[in-house]
Design a protein around this motif. Structure first.
Motif, PDB file in Angstrom:
ATOM      1  N   UNK A 190       0.332  -1.696   0.236  1.00 36.31           N
ATOM      2  CA  UNK A 190       0.188   0.051   0.056  1.00 36.31           C
ATOM      3  C   UNK A 190       1.182   1.412   0.256  1.00 36.31           C
ATOM      4  N   UNK A 191       1.089   1.991  -0.571  1.00 36.00           N
ATOM      5  CA  UNK A 191       1.313   3.478  -0.568  1.00 36.00           C
ATOM      6  C   UNK A 191      -0.071   4.689  -0.410  1.00 36.00           C
ATOM      7  N   UNK A 192       1.564   5.482   1.210  1.00 35.58           N
ATOM      8  CA  UNK A 192       0.463   5.892   1.502  1.00 35.58           C
ATOM      9  C   UNK A 192       1.010   7.579   0.798  1.00 35.58           C
ATOM     10  N   UNK A 193      -0.172   8.375   0.944  1.00 39.01           N
ATOM     11  CA  UNK A 193      -0.525   9.064   0.318  1.00 39.01           C
ATOM     12  C   UNK A 193      -0.715  10.807   1.191  1.00 39.01           C
ATOM     13  N   UNK A 194      -0.188  11.841   1.110  1.00 39.58           N
ATOM     14  CA  UNK A 194      -0.446  12.972   1.668  1.00 39.58           C
ATOM     15  C   UNK A 194      -1.928  13.469   1.067  1.00 39.58           C
ATOM     16  N   UNK A 195      -2.724  14.313   1.327  1.00 42.44           N
ATOM     17  CA  UNK A 195      -4.033  15.069   0.714  1.00 42.44           C
ATOM     18  C   UNK A 195      -3.375  15.947  -0.369  1.00 42.44           C
ATOM     19  N   UNK A 196      -4.582  16.261  -1.242  1.00 45.66           N
ATOM     20  CA  UNK A 196      -4.271  16.854  -2.461  1.00 45.66           C
ATOM     21  C   UNK A 196      -3.998  18.559  -1.830  1.00 45.66           C
ATOM     22  N   UNK A 212       5.014   5.074 -15.304  1.00 41.14           N
ATOM     23  CA  UNK A 212       3.305   4.596 -15.123  1.00 41.14           C
ATOM     24  C   UNK A 212       3.633   3.688 -14.777  1.00 41.14           C
ATOM     25  N   UNK A 213       3.367   4.320 -12.714  1.00 43.43           N
ATOM     26  CA  UNK A 213       2.660   3.289 -12.230  1.00 43.43           C
ATOM     27  C   UNK A 213       0.842   4.138 -11.608  1.00 43.43           C
ATOM     28  N   UNK A 214       0.504   2.676 -11.874  1.00 44.22           N
ATOM     29  CA  UNK A 214      -1.081   3.029 -11.161  1.00 44.22           C
ATOM     30  C   UNK A 214      -1.407   2.325  -9.885  1.00 44.22           C
ATOM     31  N   UNK A 215      -1.703   3.191  -8.758  1.00 42.04           N
ATOM     32  CA  UNK A 215      -1.708   3.072  -7.702  1.00 42.04           C
ATOM     33  C   UNK A 215      -3.491   1.541  -7.274  1.00 42.04           C
ATOM     34  N   UNK A 216      -2.855   0.649  -7.130  1.00 40.46           N
ATOM     35  CA  UNK A 216      -4.368  -0.185  -6.923  1.00 40.46           C
ATOM     36  C   UNK A 216      -4.828   0.395  -5.021  1.00 40.46           C
ATOM     37  N   UNK A 217      -3.653   0.126  -4.469  1.00 36.27           N
ATOM     38  CA  UNK A 217      -4.600   0.271  -3.345  1.00 36.27           C
ATOM     39  C   UNK A 217      -3.441   1.779  -2.406  1.00 36.27           C
ATOM     40  N   UNK A 218      -3.793   2.461  -1.854  1.00 31.09           N
ATOM     41  CA  UNK A 218      -4.134   3.939  -1.299  1.00 31.09           C
ATOM     42  C   UNK A 218      -4.579   4.176  -0.194  1.00 31.09           C
ATOM     43  N   UNK A 219      -3.467   4.886   0.890  1.00 32.55           N
ATOM     44  CA  UNK A 219      -3.951   5.685   2.154  1.00 32.55           C
ATOM     45  C   UNK A 219      -3.835   6.826   1.605  1.00 32.55           C
ATOM     46  N   UNK A 220      -4.527   7.613   1.955  1.00 31.04           N
ATOM     47  CA  UNK A 220      -4.639   9.474   2.237  1.00 31.04           C
ATOM     48  C   UNK A 220      -4.563   9.850   3.277  1.00 31.04           C
ATOM     49  N   UNK A 221      -3.601  10.657   4.352  1.00 33.19           N
ATOM     50  CA  UNK A 221      -3.598  10.590   5.069  1.00 33.19           C
ATOM     51  C   UNK A 221      -3.184  12.677   5.438  1.00 33.19           C
TER      52      UNK A 221
END
Length: 315
Positions: A190-196, A212-221
């Motif tokens: 899982x890739x963990x992202x910051x908010x927009x 060209x990496x498509x994120x299949x599963x992520x968390x946004x914090x």
């Protein structure tokens, strides 16, 4: 009447928060201390300043009038202090700075020496994401901003401070084949992202798109601290600024995972509008930064350069 400035300040904050608890937190006092001072202040008046309905504290009309008067008195006291310092040849005023969230690990080091030299200057520093930082500058609400990417469509002066390097990080239990293509090495995580609106989020999105990496599963914090704690807990991986993870790397709570194309390198810059008429306090800070920033970087941030060199050998 025998009330004190301390009581005026407490009551003014109570009128704003309508809460003993929040007032205590804001003024770094205990709740009993706030309650006692409110009681002593109320004893000076025959008309109620507050009323308690259920568990909710309300300010009476008379209370609001007293709060308005308290605000004027406190402002006058500040003005007297400023004038006293000014007559003593000391610089006074207010310095307003907005800082992109990761910049909280950077900006204090460029402020401490300046504020020690000029104790009459008050600092207001807002730590938020890139979008809100840029907005505060657009609205002319601040003197300076600290950013890692220059905003568009604004005519700005910019002082380059130091590199901002972003690495892929995980906890100590994560194992990744750094020789495999990015899609293969990260697909199970899982890739963990910051908010927009975050500059770190923007940099991460650009990097993933370039590969060209498509994120299949992520968390946004919504903060770097939240992302950091999530990575330490094993919830996933993230691309994070090196400046914010020094202690966690040294304590072996996190590890940098070598991936081709990283680190992403941007620049921390202090920016201000070209049309901005700087106050004496802001002008003095600008002169301090231009004169001292290189020495501050050497004294406080040498570890970044050393760490980057050591980490480069892993690739």
């Amino acid at each position: 009447m025998n009330y004190t400035l301390h009581q005026l300040n407490i009551f003014l904050e109570i009128s704003r928060t309508k809460s003993i608890t929040q007032t205590a937190e804001k003024l770094f006092l205990t709740q009993p201390a706030v309650s006692i001072q409110l009681k002593k202040f109320q004893e000076q008046f025959s008309i109620p300043l507050t009323e308690l309905v259920g568990r909710q504290l309300y300010i009476t009309d008379f209370g609001y009038e007293i709060a308005a008067a308290a605000s004027k008195i406190i402002n006058e006291v500040h003005a007297i202090n400023y004038k006293t310092l000014a007559h003593a040849g000391k610089l006074t005023g207010k310095l307003k700075i907005s800082v992109a969230s990761t910049g909280k690990y950077v900006m204090p080091y460029f402020l401490s020496g300046f504020l020690q030299q000029h104790p009459g200057i008050d600092l207001v520093m807002d730590v938020t994401n890139k979008t809100k930082v840029v907005r505060s500058m657009e609205l002319n609400q601040v003197d300076f901003s600290l950013v890692s990417t220059l905003p568009e469509k604004l005519s700005l002066h910019s002082i380059k401070l130091m590199p901002n390097q972003l690495y892929l990080v995980g906890n100590q239990q994560i194992e990744i084949d750094s020789n495999a293509p990015l899609k293969e090495s990260l697909k199970a995580h899982t890739l963990i992202h910051r908010e927009p609106g975050s500059a770190t989020r923007d940099a991460m999105d650009i990097f993933l798109k370039q590969h060209d990496y498509i994120v299949a599963k992520k968390l946004e914090l919504t903060s770097n601290e939240a992302v950091k704690q999530a990575v330490i807990a094993g919830l996933g991986l993230s691309i994070m600024p090196l400046i914010g993870i020094k202690n966690e790397l040294q304590n072996r709570e996190l590890q940098i995972i070598p991936i081709q194309g990283l680190p992403i390198t941007t620049q921390w810059r202090i920016i201000y509008r070209k049309a901005k008429k700087l106050s004496p306090a802001a002008q003095a800070f600008l002169e301090f930064i231009e004169l001292e920033h290189k020495e501050i970087i050497v004294n406080k941030f040498a570890w970044i350069k050393d760490y980057a060199k050591a980490d480069k050998n892993k690739f």
